[in-house]
Design a protein around this motif. Structure first.
Motif, mmCIF file in Angstrom:
data_model
loop_
_atom_site.group_PDB
_atom_site.id
_atom_site.type_symbol
_atom_site.label_atom_id
_atom_site.label_comp_id
_atom_site.label_asym_id
_atom_site.label_seq_id
_atom_site.Cartn_x
_atom_site.Cartn_y
_atom_site.Cartn_z
ATOM 1 N N HIS A 90 0.996 4.287 -2.699
ATOM 2 C CA HIS A 90 0.701 5.666 -2.317
ATOM 3 C C HIS A 90 1.820 6.612 -2.759
ATOM 4 C CE1 HIS A 90 -0.698 9.111 -0.014
ATOM 5 N NE2 HIS A 90 -1.855 8.471 0.066
ATOM 6 N N ALA A 112 -7.625 3.903 -1.006
ATOM 7 C CA ALA A 112 -8.230 2.702 -0.419
ATOM 8 C C ALA A 112 -9.532 2.339 -1.134
ATOM 9 C CB ALA A 112 -8.475 2.906 1.066
ATOM 10 N N TYR A 166 -0.598 -5.851 -2.993
ATOM 11 C CA TYR A 166 -1.566 -5.850 -4.079
ATOM 12 C C TYR A 166 -0.878 -6.317 -5.354
ATOM 13 C CZ TYR A 166 -4.383 -3.064 -0.924
ATOM 14 O OH TYR A 166 -5.106 -2.636 0.156
ATOM 15 N N TYR A 206 0.825 -1.204 0.000
ATOM 16 C CA TYR A 206 0.000 0.000 0.000
ATOM 17 C C TYR A 206 0.864 1.261 0.000
ATOM 18 C CZ TYR A 206 -3.381 3.513 1.299
ATOM 19 O OH TYR A 206 -4.144 4.651 1.320
ATOM 20 N N ARG A 211 -5.554 -8.852 -3.170
ATOM 21 C CA ARG A 211 -4.953 -8.272 -1.970
ATOM 22 C C ARG A 211 -4.570 -9.425 -1.052
ATOM 23 N NH1 ARG A 211 -7.180 -5.882 3.200
ATOM 24 N NH2 ARG A 211 -9.027 -7.105 2.744
#
Length: 117
Positions: free
Chosen positions: A43, A55, A81, A39, A69
């Motif tokens: 980002h 998200a 992911y 994640y 995921r």
């Protein structure tokens, strides 16, 4: 030419845009073409996305079967992911989007570099 499709779509393009047309969905898929990402890595690659928006886009892509995921039971939690086999079928489309965008940017004085993970 009008084509009637199942699920209430009027044409195949409408179905495709419904799946990948979110604000950051295509960008997320593009970065995942290079392999599995956590994640925080996603980002960093999509810095304009808020945590909430990122998200949400990830949840929608997962619900549509385009990404998977994997959560590891460690502290702190580790989540990765990756593209599903179905998601990988979008690779040629995303490559062409990048190629088109590269040409557009080159003709308009912008940076045309496409980087995958």
């Amino acid at each position: 030419m009008k084509t009637n499709c199942s699920d209430g779509y009027n044409c195949p393009v409408e179905a495709t845009i419904d799946l990948i047309g979110g604000k950051y969905k295509a960008v997320i898929l593009w970065h995942l073409m290079g392999g599995c990402l956590r994640y925080s890595e996603l980002h960093r690659r999509v810095p304009n996305a808020t945590d909430k928006m990122l998200a949400q886009q990830l949840r929608e892509l997962e619900a549509d079967g385009l990404i998977s995921r994997k959560v590891y039971p460690v502290v702190p939690p580790k989540t990765e992911y990756s593209l599903t086999e179905f998601g990988k079928t979008l690779t040629p489309i995303l490559d062409e989007l990048c190629n088109w965008g590269r040409g557009y940017l080159e003709n308009n004085g912008g940076s045309s570099e496409c980087k995958k993970a």
